[in-house]
Design an enzyme around this catalytic site. Structure first.
Site, PDB file in Angstrom:
ATOM      1  N   ARG A   1      33.453  39.154  15.534  1.00 40.43           N
ATOM      2  CA  ARG A   1      34.636  39.036  16.371  1.00 40.43           C
ATOM      3  C   ARG A   1      35.633  38.062  15.757  1.00 40.43           C
ATOM      4  NH1 ARG A   1      33.374  38.724  21.800  1.00 40.43           N
ATOM      5  NH2 ARG A   1      35.055  37.266  22.222  1.00 40.43           N
TER       6      ARG A   1
ATOM      7  N   LYS B   1      37.988  36.427  28.022  1.00 45.97           N
ATOM      8  CA  LYS B   1      38.781  36.740  29.212  1.00 45.97           C
ATOM      9  C   LYS B   1      38.411  35.824  30.370  1.00 45.97           C
ATOM     10  CE  LYS B   1      38.121  41.185  28.735  1.00 45.97           C
ATOM     11  NZ  LYS B   1      37.916  42.596  29.073  1.00 45.97           N
TER      12      LYS B   1
ATOM     13  N   GLU C   1      37.365  46.617  29.123  1.00 43.96           N
ATOM     14  CA  GLU C   1      37.072  46.544  30.544  1.00 43.96           C
ATOM     15  C   GLU C   1      38.340  46.026  31.228  1.00 43.96           C
ATOM     16  OE1 GLU C   1      33.619  44.177  31.420  1.00 43.96           O
ATOM     17  OE2 GLU C   1      33.922  44.360  33.590  1.00 43.96           O
TER      18      GLU C   1
END
Ligand code: ATP
Ligand code: MG
Length: 556
Positions: free
Chosen positions: A261, A271, A35
């Site tokens: 992850r 982020k 994104e």
């Protein structure tokens, strides 16, 4: 079959091998779908290495697709940075860059198909009521009063939503699945919402935007992705991924596979949190060399090879875990130990006067650029006055101290053996100069009958240049800053120390930006990508020679 049999067969490779063997697939297609709402971080590097790496190994394709369903403010800047980072890591995407927004027309048609099949409806509950009706883990959800409205009515309203007749939040399109499902994602998820917002790529064409879960699976299918790899938090979304593709007219159904992850100790990989550090000025931008962003690590001096190496070492599993920063640092140490040229730089200079060296003499000496690898040699300059590091001299010291001591000898790296005879101090007792004598017969050989214990680095005072050196350390003091309530309170106040008066050898005069070195006995450094130029040299410390944190932590 993969043509890299030496690579570890993690569970995703086993699935792919099985699919190729059984004939389910004849090629491999993956994608990396960031994104564009921030810079990529080291966690994304893991996903990039996995997706692009698999495509490489199986001679398949990996697409770069921007997930731009949620129009973000600085989208374009972030998108550019992401492209640069993927290239820098050493990967090339298949064909043009894709955007979820490229599929808005098709997504709209598929949404109408669901409505026509009685599998989606326009809901007029407020966002708060939708949340309320959704229920919880313990309590099943309740049907919306609009759930059973006629198909024709939903179709009409959906078209009017698109035409801009309604305000944000006034209604939305929901999939009709099961409000009592134990999986909350399946309780009639919203698939379109009204958002009167300009989109960076589609302009003002749309005032309804599809939700991630609806968009992602269809984008994957439209691109012919075979294996859609994502992190574990999407596991509960997989039934929805499959439901959408099972219920629309599309003949590609990628398999979603989740892996754990990357979490890295002493840093954060979110982020949102990184953005907070940038926005509040705790760091100097997204590419501050202390940031765990790919561009920050690049600026700090990490190599793409070392980051890829770390991703290989940690592997791909479904186990939730946290990797020690030492693993990443060791990867870059190993790489730079082998590949970085050696130079001499004095970080905290103190003047040494060699009293028996001829006043105006300057000798050109030859120094190897690497102790083991064949990297050639360079010229260094010897003169009557040299600088050594303040920490490399003591007036008195015990036997363990293998540097320069008053009355004792030490070798200047690639040069002569010197013996300290005197010190000059100011009234406060600070050392201004160290006086030494050199033995002219010790170039490349030891003096008669004795071998000096230490070797120290140095530069000529007349034939050296001033430089700024930035010593970076870990950004956070605690192993898991992301779990702390107050992220800012865990920042390491010592994460940056700027040294203005360092002295570097002449060979660095015209150094190109982003050149990596070992400063002998000090660590690995990189000329700053933006700030280092001739006449104003700036170096960033990538990593120390040894892991000083391991020592501290083991002691504690
Ligand atoms: P963040 O939480 O930092 O915002 P994100 O998952 O929202 O991350 P995206 O831009 O949506 O960021 O991520 C693109 C891809 O990178 C996704 O497939 C995601 O699963 C993967 N990814 C993100 N963070 C990590 C991580 N820490 N480790 C491995 N993969 C990750
Ligand atoms: Mg995301």
């Amino acid at each position: 079959m993969s043509d890299t049999p030496d690579k570890p067969k993690h569970f995703i490779r086993q699935i792919i091998d099985g699919d190729l063997e059984s004939g389910k697939h004849s090629r491999v297609g993956t994608r990396f779908p960031p994104e564009p709402n921030g810079f990529l971080h080291v966690g994304h590097a893991k996903a990039i290495c996995l997706n692009f790496g698999l495509a490489q190994d199986y001679q398949g394709q990996c697409n770069l697709r921007f997930d731009d369903t949620n129009p973000a403010k600085e989208e374009e800047r972030y998108a550019k940075a992401i492209e640069e980072d993927v290239h820098w890591l050493g990967f090339e995407w298949n064909g043009d860059i894709r955007h979820a927004s490229d599929y808005f027309d098709q997504l709209y048609v598929f949404a109408k198909e669901l409505i026509e099949k009685g599998l989606a409806y326009v809901d007029e509950l407020s966002p708060e009521d939708i949340r309320e009706y959704r229920g919880t883990f313990e309590v099943p959800g309740k049907n919306s009063p609009y759930r059973e409205r006629p198909i024709k009515e939903s179709l009409e309203l959906f078209e009017r939503m698109k035409a801009g007749e309604f305000e944000d939040g006034k209604m939305c399109l929901r999939a009709k699945i099961n409000m009592a499902s134990p999986n909350i994602n399946m309780r009639d998820p919203v698939i379109y919402r009204i958002k009167h917002q300009h989109h960076h790529r589609t302009g003002d064409k749309w005032c309804i935007y599809p939700m991630y879960d609806f968009t992602h699976c269809i984008s994957d299918a439209l691109e012919g992705i075979t294996h859609s790899l994502c992190t574990l938090e999407f596991e509960d979304h997989r039934p929805l991924y499959d439901w959408v593709l099972d219920n629309i007219s599309i003949d590609c159904h990628p398999q979603q596979i989740e892996f754990s992850r990357l979490n890295l100790e002493h840093t954060v990989t979110s982020k949102r949190k990184l953005n907070q550090l940038v926005a509040d000025g705790h760091v100097d931008g997204w590419d501050d060399p202390r940031m765990p962003t790919i561009s920050g690590m690049r600026r700090r001096g990490f190599t793409p090879e070392s980051i890829r190496d770390m991703c290989d070492r940690i592997g791909i599993t479904k186990k939730v875990n946290t990797t020690e920063m030492g693993v990443l640092e060791n990867c870059v140490r190993e790489d730079l130990d082998k590949n970085a040229q050696r130079v001499m730089v004095v970080l905290d200079p103190v003047k040494v006067v060699i009293t028996n060296y001829p006043d105006d003499k300057v000798e050109e000496l030859t120094a190897p650029n690497h102790p083991k690898e064949d990297m050639g040699t360079r010229t260094i300059y010897m003169s009557k006055e040299v600088f050594i590091d303040r920490a490399d001299f003591r007036e008195e010291a015990n036997k363990k101290y293998k540097r320069l001591v008053l009355g004792k000898s030490v070798r200047l790296r690639n040069s002569y053996v010197i013996t300290a005879t005197d010190v000059v101090k100011n009234e406060k007792g600070d050392i201004l100069e160290i006086h030494c004598e050199y033995d002219p017969d010790t170039l490349g050989k030891n003096p008669e009958g004795q071998k000096p214990k230490g070797v120290i680095h140095w530069v000529s005072s007349s034939h050296s240049l001033p430089a700024t050196v930035r010593l970076y350390d870990r950004l956070f003091n605690v192993p898991n800053p992301g779990s702390e309530e107050n992220l800012v309170s865990t920042l390491n106040p010592e994460s940056l120390k700027v040294i203005d008066g360092a002295r570097v050898e002449m060979s660095l005069k015209t150094v190109a930006p982003e050149t990596r070195f070992q400063f002998e006995r000090e660590g690995y450094f990189c000329s700053d990508r933006y700030d280092c130029k001739e006449g104003s040299l700036v170096f960033n410390r990538t990593v120390t020679l040894r892991d000083s944190w391991a020592k501290i932590e083991n002691k504690g």
